[in-house]
Design a protein around this motif. Structure first.
Motif, PDB file in Angstrom:
ATOM      1  N   GLU A  73      -3.065  52.831  38.235  1.00 50.70           N
ATOM      2  CA  GLU A  73      -2.624  54.109  37.641  1.00 50.70           C
ATOM      3  C   GLU A  73      -3.204  55.282  38.418  1.00 50.70           C
ATOM      4  N   LEU A  74      -4.475  55.150  38.763  1.00 53.61           N
ATOM      5  CA  LEU A  74      -5.125  56.215  39.547  1.00 53.61           C
ATOM      6  C   LEU A  74      -4.427  56.370  40.892  1.00 53.61           C
ATOM      7  N   ILE A  75      -4.202  55.259  41.562  1.00 51.64           N
ATOM      8  CA  ILE A  75      -3.553  55.322  42.869  1.00 51.64           C
ATOM      9  C   ILE A  75      -2.188  55.987  42.753  1.00 51.64           C
ATOM     10  N   ALA A  76      -1.430  55.631  41.722  1.00 53.92           N
ATOM     11  CA  ALA A  76      -0.073  56.187  41.565  1.00 53.92           C
ATOM     12  C   ALA A  76      -0.098  57.685  41.294  1.00 53.92           C
ATOM     13  N   ARG A  77      -1.216  58.174  40.756  1.00 51.31           N
ATOM     14  CA  ARG A  77      -1.317  59.633  40.561  1.00 51.31           C
ATOM     15  C   ARG A  77      -1.612  60.345  41.876  1.00 51.31           C
ATOM     16  N   VAL A  78      -2.235  59.621  42.798  1.00 52.58           N
ATOM     17  CA  VAL A  78      -2.676  60.243  44.051  1.00 52.58           C
ATOM     18  C   VAL A  78      -1.638  60.091  45.160  1.00 52.58           C
ATOM     19  N   ARG A  79      -1.089  58.891  45.282  1.00 55.87           N
ATOM     20  CA  ARG A  79      -0.150  58.654  46.385  1.00 55.87           C
ATOM     21  C   ARG A  79       0.887  57.610  45.997  1.00 55.87           C
TER      22      ARG A  79
END
Ligand SMILES: O=C(O)CCC(=O)C(=O)O
Ligand SMILES: [Fe+2]
Length: 230
Positions: A73-79
């Protein structure tokens, strides 16, 4: 402003690799810390575009991560880009790695950055994809030192989004670059905050990093890339 601020039009090199005006490039790296140049349309660029598109169509590109984070989820918010490391297994890749090696030597000779190894990946930003503002290397880590991004998108229009937005020290936007076919951006990994704005159609590129050591090098290149003679 849209478009490279310091665009040099550069003739093809006699070797078949694109030739760069390295004095201009290195002056810009030592000054503002970034530069955009336009490589002429060589067979190599066309081959790399074909390869990137084929990898995407074959679903061979996988969602990129951030550092060691496995929080999706964190990754999808960033890139939201999808990537695949180059491993030198095609003529296009071999040519690009050779070009990067020439660049490494030329930059080291002029700026003494101690660049040692290079890693690069194909990337696609599908419609809706982005990469939030970031640095490619933590300041002082002296790991990724020089970032390079080659764009592979003919006829990219203003409204297609997917701009590389470069920030200054005070969070101000210094420039925005369109990811047009043959544009190559170089910048100092530890110094230049940047982001990729939302792309509205598939956007292909090769992002690469020259490192000053071999720590954390892309697995596909760990054997091949070491060591490179000065
Ligand atoms: O594709 C771009 O314009 C930049 C990509 C980027 O910032 C990265 O992969 O670290
Ligand atoms: Fe980046």
């Amino acid at each position: 402003m849209i478009g490279p601020t310091r665009l040099s039009l550069i003739p093809s090199g006699l070797t078949g690799l694109p030739a760069l005006d390295m004095d201009t490039v290195c002056d810009a790296l030592a000054g503002p810390g970034y530069v955009a140049v336009r490589l002429t349309d060589t067979d190599m660029l066309a081959a790399l575009r074909r390869e990137a598109e084929a990898l995407w169509q074959e679903d061979a590109l996988t969602p990129a991560g951030i550092g060691r984070a496995d929080d999706h989820e964190l990754i999808a918010r960033v890139r939201r880009d999808k990537t695949k490391w180059l491993d030198g297994s095609t003529p296009g890749q071999t040519a690009w790695l050779a070009f990067a090696e020439t660049l490494r030597r030329e930059v080291n000779a002029r700026l003494m950055l101690g660049l040692f190894a290079f890693e690069a990946h194909f990337a696609v930003y599908e419609a809706g994809a982005f990469y939030k503002r970031h640095l490619d290397s933590f300041r002082g880590a002296r790991n990724r030192v020089l970032s390079t991004v080659l764009y592979l998108n003919p006829h990219w229009r203003e409204g297609d989004g997917g701009h590389l937005r470069i920030y200054g020290e005070d969070d101000d936007v210094i420039t925005e670059l369109r990811p047009e076919f043959g544009t190559l951006v170089l910048f100092l990994s530890e110094e230049i905050p940047h982001e990729v704005t939302v792309s509205h159609r598939e956007r292909f590129s090769i992002a690469g990093w020259h490192r000053c050591n071999d720590r954390g090098l892309a697995p596909a290149l760990q054997v091949r890339a070491l060591p490179i003679a000065p």
